[in-house]
Write an enzyme that holds these catalytic residues in place. Sequence first.
Site, mmCIF file in Angstrom:
data_model
loop_
_atom_site.group_PDB
_atom_site.id
_atom_site.type_symbol
_atom_site.label_atom_id
_atom_site.label_comp_id
_atom_site.label_asym_id
_atom_site.label_seq_id
_atom_site.Cartn_x
_atom_site.Cartn_y
_atom_site.Cartn_z
ATOM 1 N N HIS A 317 31.277 58.864 -50.791
ATOM 2 C CA HIS A 317 31.175 60.246 -50.271
ATOM 3 C C HIS A 317 32.594 60.677 -49.876
ATOM 4 C CE1 HIS A 317 29.539 63.761 -48.469
ATOM 5 N NE2 HIS A 317 28.907 63.271 -47.435
ATOM 6 N N HIS A 356 29.672 63.333 -59.823
ATOM 7 C CA HIS A 356 29.004 63.993 -58.706
ATOM 8 C C HIS A 356 27.514 64.017 -58.982
ATOM 9 C CE1 HIS A 356 28.057 66.993 -55.664
ATOM 10 N NE2 HIS A 356 29.217 66.659 -55.118
ATOM 11 N N ASP A 412 37.565 65.387 -54.307
ATOM 12 C CA ASP A 412 38.383 64.309 -53.743
ATOM 13 C C ASP A 412 39.478 63.825 -54.689
ATOM 14 O OD1 ASP A 412 37.000 64.169 -51.315
ATOM 15 O OD2 ASP A 412 35.394 63.020 -52.250
#
Length: 484
Positions: A317, A356, A412
């Site tokens: 995450h 994702h 990210d």
Amino acid sequence: MGVARAKTQARRPVPRFVISVDIKVLKLLFREGVEVPGVQLWMKGQGKTMDNDTLTITDNRTKQTYTIPIYRGTVHATDLRQIKTDPGDFGLMTYDPAFMNTASCHSAITYLDGDKGILRYRGYPIEQLAEKCTFLEVAYLLLNGELPTAHQLELWSGEVMSHTMTHENVKKFMDGFHHDAHPMGVLISTVAALSTFYPDARNVTDADCRRRQVVRLIGKMPTLAAYAYRHRLGMPYVYPDPELSYTKNYMNMLWKRTEPKYAANPVLSHALEVLFILHADHEQNCSTSAMRAVGSSHADPFVTTAAAIAALSGPLHGGANEEVLRMLDEIGSKDHISEFIKHVKSGERKLMGFGHRVYKNYDPRARIVKQVAEEVFEVTGRNPKIDIALDLERIALSDEYFIKRRLYPNVDFYSGIIYQAMGFTPDQFTVLFGIPRTVGWLAQWQEMMQDPDTKIARPRQVYVGEEARDFVPITLRDRELASA
Ligand code: CMC
């Protein structure tokens, strides 16, 4: 409820500076035809048979047929309980361990279309908000359902900034952490500890009380994060300056040294605003689901937020941004990319910052982060890792392994490269995710607390253990084992 309320009464507006309303009050307001921003849409949607679609199921075990309502593309899992083999049967359940195909709530906050790569907060495209808003403006939007007027924004900003100070004892227990304590561990612990300073926060059914804790948490988050940062460096803590903007104050608390007045670089503070906006909410992800699950037990919002931060810290995450930097360090140069990709394809490694659960097209946040990187490098100089990352992305996106699985860079992948260029060490990156996501967690928590469907989160299980059996005395267990 929806049918009875559908009598078209003229709806009276209430002032837009409403952050939370108790559910009983909400129901009353709705009955009286009063608009509460952000909540109304959802209240109108109550009632399972709104669109008259149904699903007919034949149970081949019994040959019985059942018709159950479909509401907004979902069936209610409890409607399946009537499907039984005999009256003593518990009834049919659904099995969905990672919530792959289960909606756990109604929400009017964030809209995400993973196939089209769309992200909207309260209906506004993320691209427009990132370009035109400040972070606190977006925070107001997420919490209240509408963008603030200039006056509302001024009041809201003043209110948040007046809550940036922490009790002096916070510094004392911050000092108790080991010098190289991971900042996420420090953040989880200190946010949970705030619960002991604000015992009133337990009163979660009171709308005013909830709102007070929301402002406290949003105000104090950068202070705790900056204290954790300076503790690691062995530097004295800098008190918050409420005269500054949210991000400039954070930068001041991080980087002020002996100069009388620290002046945050406007390009870098703007970049931080944009990154905070991009990270502010992302509907029912792992940490938000943790927030809702823990909050559903009526735990106070400080310990509940600590649970959400814990969920965020995991490398699958929010912790992925730190892992991306470590991965880029390990790859070291463009020449080693092909070798690394081979390890990913053989299943030995993961390409961190890729993939994702929902986005099966480019993550729109990653596209904006890439642009922000270029602006930041104008000030800080180019972080050489960006070139490795760009090449890695290019090679991955033309490879059958990634194409087939629809794996694209997520938010990210590039954010850590910017943070590093700004002077943060990788262990700070997930903290930089947690500060703005606190707004999303709290907006979702508020929504949950106002939702009449909310009950304590308590999933079912499929029991696969032993059938009932008799206790074996300890003296006989060797014999039992030998005969097994
Ligand atoms: N590298 C290599 N293979 C991958 C990756 C990756 N990063 N992500 C998914 N896959 C493969 C996976 O092995 C599986 O292959 P197969 O079908 O052969 O078994 C397939 O793609 C589907 O993946 P999955 O694990 O079933 O997908 P998921 O929805 O359960 O997991 C994820 C989503 C984000 C946890 C995963 O893609 C991942 O671990 N990515 C790396 C960590 C990361 O970047 N996380 C940040 C997520 S975005 C920000 C946030 O919300 O926190």
